[in-house]
Design a protein around this motif. Structure first.
Motif, PDB file in Angstrom:
ATOM      1  N   GLU A  22       0.826  -1.198   0.000  1.00 52.22           N
ATOM      2  CA  GLU A  22       0.000   0.000   0.000  1.00 52.22           C
ATOM      3  C   GLU A  22       0.865   1.254   0.000  1.00 52.22           C
ATOM      4  OE1 GLU A  22      -2.481  -0.373   3.372  1.00 52.22           O
ATOM      5  OE2 GLU A  22      -3.825  -1.860   2.468  1.00 52.22           O
ATOM      6  N   ARG A  23       1.953   1.267   0.810  1.00 49.93           N
ATOM      7  CA  ARG A  23       2.853   2.416   0.825  1.00 49.93           C
ATOM      8  C   ARG A  23       3.527   2.590  -0.526  1.00 49.93           C
ATOM      9  NH1 ARG A  23       4.284   0.656   6.164  1.00 49.93           N
ATOM     10  NH2 ARG A  23       6.150  -0.342   5.308  1.00 49.93           N
ATOM     11  N   SER A  24       3.915   1.466  -1.122  1.00 50.92           N
ATOM     12  CA  SER A  24       4.548   1.520  -2.439  1.00 50.92           C
ATOM     13  C   SER A  24       3.615   2.082  -3.481  1.00 50.92           C
ATOM     14  CB  SER A  24       4.922   0.130  -2.823  1.00 50.92           C
ATOM     15  OG  SER A  24       6.053  -0.065  -3.229  1.00 50.92           O
ATOM     16  N   LEU A  25       2.341   1.685  -3.439  1.00 49.66           N
ATOM     17  CA  LEU A  25       1.356   2.185  -4.398  1.00 49.66           C
ATOM     18  C   LEU A  25       1.121   3.680  -4.197  1.00 49.66           C
ATOM     19  CD1 LEU A  25      -0.708   1.631  -6.611  1.00 49.66           C
ATOM     20  CD2 LEU A  25      -2.363   1.036  -4.820  1.00 49.66           C
ATOM     21  N   ARG A  26       0.984   4.099  -2.924  1.00 51.47           N
ATOM     22  CA  ARG A  26       0.793   5.526  -2.656  1.00 51.47           C
ATOM     23  C   ARG A  26       2.001   6.342  -3.090  1.00 51.47           C
ATOM     24  NH1 ARG A  26      -1.533   3.602   2.315  1.00 51.47           N
ATOM     25  NH2 ARG A  26       0.457   4.052   3.359  1.00 51.47           N
ATOM     26  N   ALA A  27       3.188   5.809  -2.842  1.00 46.30           N
ATOM     27  CA  ALA A  27       4.402   6.522  -3.256  1.00 46.30           C
ATOM     28  C   ALA A  27       4.478   6.630  -4.774  1.00 46.30           C
ATOM     29  CB  ALA A  27       5.640   5.820  -2.711  1.00 46.30           C
ATOM     30  N   SER A  28       4.098   5.557  -5.461  1.00 46.08           N
ATOM     31  CA  SER A  28       4.124   5.578  -6.919  1.00 46.08           C
ATOM     32  C   SER A  28       3.116   6.587  -7.473  1.00 46.08           C
ATOM     33  CB  SER A  28       3.826   4.179  -7.461  1.00 46.08           C
ATOM     34  OG  SER A  28       3.806   4.176  -8.870  1.00 46.08           O
ATOM     35  N   ILE A  29       1.923   6.619  -6.888  1.00 43.39           N
ATOM     36  CA  ILE A  29       0.917   7.580  -7.335  1.00 43.39           C
ATOM     37  C   ILE A  29       1.380   9.007  -7.079  1.00 43.39           C
ATOM     38  CG2 ILE A  29      -1.434   8.421  -6.926  1.00 43.39           C
ATOM     39  CD1 ILE A  29      -2.258   5.544  -6.340  1.00 43.39           C
ATOM     40  N   GLY A  30       1.937   9.243  -5.894  1.00 46.31           N
ATOM     41  CA  GLY A  30       2.436  10.584  -5.574  1.00 46.31           C
ATOM     42  C   GLY A  30       3.564  11.013  -6.495  1.00 46.31           C
ATOM     43  N   LEU A  31       4.467  10.072  -6.802  1.00 51.17           N
ATOM     44  CA  LEU A  31       5.579  10.391  -7.696  1.00 51.17           C
ATOM     45  C   LEU A  31       5.087  10.733  -9.092  1.00 51.17           C
ATOM     46  CD1 LEU A  31       8.612  10.532  -8.306  1.00 51.17           C
ATOM     47  CD2 LEU A  31       8.565   8.065  -8.719  1.00 51.17           C
ATOM     48  N   HIS A  32       4.186   9.915  -9.616  1.00 51.51           N
ATOM     49  CA  HIS A  32       3.667  10.172 -10.963  1.00 51.51           C
ATOM     50  C   HIS A  32       2.851  11.461 -11.009  1.00 51.51           C
ATOM     51  CE1 HIS A  32       4.819   5.958 -11.609  1.00 51.51           C
ATOM     52  NE2 HIS A  32       4.745   6.214 -12.907  1.00 51.51           N
ATOM     53  N   ALA A  33       2.114  11.744  -9.943  1.00 52.33           N
ATOM     54  CA  ALA A  33       1.356  12.997  -9.900  1.00 52.33           C
ATOM     55  C   ALA A  33       2.292  14.202  -9.900  1.00 52.33           C
ATOM     56  CB  ALA A  33       0.458  13.027  -8.663  1.00 52.33           C
ATOM     57  N   ALA A  34       3.382  14.106  -9.137  1.00 50.02           N
ATOM     58  CA  ALA A  34       4.352  15.196  -9.116  1.00 50.02           C
ATOM     59  C   ALA A  34       5.017  15.384 -10.474  1.00 50.02           C
ATOM     60  CB  ALA A  34       5.415  14.928  -8.043  1.00 50.02           C
ATOM     61  N   LEU A  35       5.316  14.266 -11.147  1.00 50.32           N
ATOM     62  CA  LEU A  35       5.919  14.358 -12.477  1.00 50.32           C
ATOM     63  C   LEU A  35       4.961  14.974 -13.486  1.00 50.32           C
ATOM     64  CD1 LEU A  35       7.794  10.927 -12.691  1.00 50.32           C
ATOM     65  CD2 LEU A  35       8.792  13.196 -12.375  1.00 50.32           C
ATOM     66  N   VAL A  36       3.676  14.624 -13.376  1.00 51.91           N
ATOM     67  CA  VAL A  36       2.679  15.197 -14.286  1.00 51.91           C
ATOM     68  C   VAL A  36       2.561  16.702 -14.064  1.00 51.91           C
ATOM     69  CG1 VAL A  36       0.219  15.263 -14.836  1.00 51.91           C
ATOM     70  CG2 VAL A  36       1.387  13.067 -14.586  1.00 51.91           C
ATOM     71  N   VAL A  37       2.514  17.115 -12.805  1.00 56.99           N
ATOM     72  CA  VAL A  37       2.421  18.551 -12.504  1.00 56.99           C
ATOM     73  C   VAL A  37       3.664  19.295 -12.998  1.00 56.99           C
ATOM     74  CG1 VAL A  37       2.318  20.237 -10.633  1.00 56.99           C
ATOM     75  CG2 VAL A  37       0.883  18.204 -10.552  1.00 56.99           C
ATOM     76  N   ALA A  38       4.843  18.722 -12.750  1.00 58.60           N
ATOM     77  CA  ALA A  38       6.073  19.360 -13.216  1.00 58.60           C
ATOM     78  C   ALA A  38       6.116  19.445 -14.737  1.00 58.60           C
ATOM     79  CB  ALA A  38       7.286  18.582 -12.693  1.00 58.60           C
ATOM     80  N   SER A  39       5.634  18.406 -15.411  1.00 56.17           N
ATOM     81  CA  SER A  39       5.605  18.420 -16.877  1.00 56.17           C
ATOM     82  C   SER A  39       4.661  19.496 -17.398  1.00 56.17           C
ATOM     83  CB  SER A  39       5.190  17.044 -17.409  1.00 56.17           C
ATOM     84  OG  SER A  39       6.097  16.040 -16.992  1.00 56.17           O
ATOM     85  N   LEU A  40       3.499  19.632 -16.759  1.00 55.99           N
ATOM     86  CA  LEU A  40       2.554  20.661 -17.177  1.00 55.99           C
ATOM     87  C   LEU A  40       3.122  22.060 -16.971  1.00 55.99           C
ATOM     88  CD1 LEU A  40      -0.825  19.210 -15.821  1.00 55.99           C
ATOM     89  CD2 LEU A  40      -0.021  19.283 -18.190  1.00 55.99           C
ATOM     90  N   ILE A  41       3.820  22.257 -15.852  1.00 56.29           N
ATOM     91  CA  ILE A  41       4.435  23.559 -15.592  1.00 56.29           C
ATOM     92  C   ILE A  41       5.502  23.868 -16.645  1.00 56.29           C
ATOM     93  CG2 ILE A  41       5.876  24.835 -13.957  1.00 56.29           C
ATOM     94  CD1 ILE A  41       4.407  23.390 -11.707  1.00 56.29           C
ATOM     95  N   ALA A  42       6.252  22.844 -17.058  1.00 56.07           N
ATOM     96  CA  ALA A  42       7.309  23.060 -18.044  1.00 56.07           C
ATOM     97  C   ALA A  42       6.757  23.263 -19.447  1.00 56.07           C
ATOM     98  CB  ALA A  42       8.281  21.876 -18.024  1.00 56.07           C
ATOM     99  N   VAL A  43       5.670  22.559 -19.775  1.00 56.19           N
ATOM    100  CA  VAL A  43       5.141  22.595 -21.143  1.00 56.19           C
ATOM    101  C   VAL A  43       4.202  23.774 -21.366  1.00 56.19           C
ATOM    102  CG1 VAL A  43       3.692  21.324 -22.794  1.00 56.19           C
ATOM    103  CG2 VAL A  43       5.431  20.120 -21.469  1.00 56.19           C
TER     104      VAL A  43
END
Length: 298
Positions: A22-43
């Motif tokens: 469960e921690r691994s899944l939450r960490a993965s979701i949080g990481l991907h969400a952060a990457l998506v937000v960073a990508s949107l800010i850059a693009v």
């Protein structure tokens, strides 16, 4: 009793495994969400410039993009046809200066980095240290001394003078990078080449240089970008004639004293970015290898 004890011991292990999953899944979701937000800010800024490039100057500053009814390629047509600035001449000047800078900088950096990697000579450490120290100074402070040097040599206001100026900024970094990359290539290759009768330059040109293609790609990309989008040196060391400007300097014609032609400026910016993107696409498969290997030793 033995089976029951084993089953009791297995329960906490299973619960611990579930919690970790469960921690691994939450960490993965949080990481991907952060990457998506960073990508949107850059693009997003690039997307907004692209949208603005299709809008007329009068509506370019509107905060709500409207691509359906008001979008057109008129800005691109006016720029490429020469109605708004001498874009094609600026493009040719930028390509010439960027290619000359890339070729000269890569050749000088490769030969210097190979010599520093393979040979021992007086002042070697001081030379490499000077290359590193030069990168610590802002290049703006070099404009006045470089201007005086070019004026003395009689090449102030010429393309070759600007190429030499760009080489002074690109060669130190490229040399330091390639020296680290050449250090990762075994010296046994050099010795085998000498046994076969190759000269030192032949060993460098025919054996070592082909193995250093990732490092060469990184330095070539850096040298190209150094010359392609630079503004300060180009404004100071090129003549004021419109046909001798580079793209980065020529874009200033769209920024006037009383108004700014945002639509044309955005369209020209998109056109300027296309060659840099193309060069990146050509060398991208070498970038990770070249950067990582060149940073191992210095």
């Amino acid at each position: 009793m033995t089976v029951e004890a084993a089953s009791l011991k297995a329960v906490p292990v299973r619960r611990t495994g579930v919690k970790r999953a469960e921690r691994s899944l939450r960490a993965s979701i949080g990481l991907h969400a952060a990457l998506v937000v960073a990508s949107l800010i850059a693009v997003f800024p690039v997307f907004w410039v692209l949208v603005t490039s299709f809008k007329p100057d009068a509506r370019a500053v509107e905060t709500t993009p409207k691509l359906v009814n008001e979008s057109s390629v008129d800005n691109y047509v006016r720029i490429l046809s020469g109605e708004k600035g001498n874009f094609l001449a600026w493009f040719g000047n930028s390509v010439l200066i960027a290619l000359m800078t890339t070729v000269i900088a890569v050749f000088l950096s490769a030969t210097t980095g190979y010599a520093a990697s393979r040979f021992r000579f007086p002042g070697k450490r001081s030379l490499m240290l000077s290359f590193l120290v030069v990168q610590m100074f802002p290049f703006a402070v070099l404009i006045v001394p470089l201007y005086n040097i070019l004026l003395t040599l009689g090449i102030q206001g010429t393309s070759i003078g600007l190429v030499l100026v760009y080489c002074t900024t690109a060669v130190p970094f490229c040399t330091y990078m390639l020296k680290g990359y050449f250090d990762t290539i075994p010296t046994d290759i050099d010795e085998a080449g000498r046994v076969d009768g190759l000269s030192p330059f032949g060993v460098f040109w025919r054996l070592v240089l082909p193995l250093a293609r990732p490092g060469l790609a990184v330095t070539a990309f850096y040298a190209f970008l150094t010359a392609w989008g630079e503004v300060a040196f180009a404004s100071a060391f090129l003549s004021a004639a419109d046909e001798s400007k580079t793209l980065a300097v020529g874009l200033q014609v769209f920024v006037q004293q009383n108004r700014t032609e945002w639509g044309h400026l955005a369209a020209a910016s998109i056109l300027v970015a296309i060659p840099a993107i193309a060069v990146f696409y050509l060398v991208q498969r070498f970038l990770v290898t070249g950067l990582s290997s060149g940073a191992v030793k210095g």
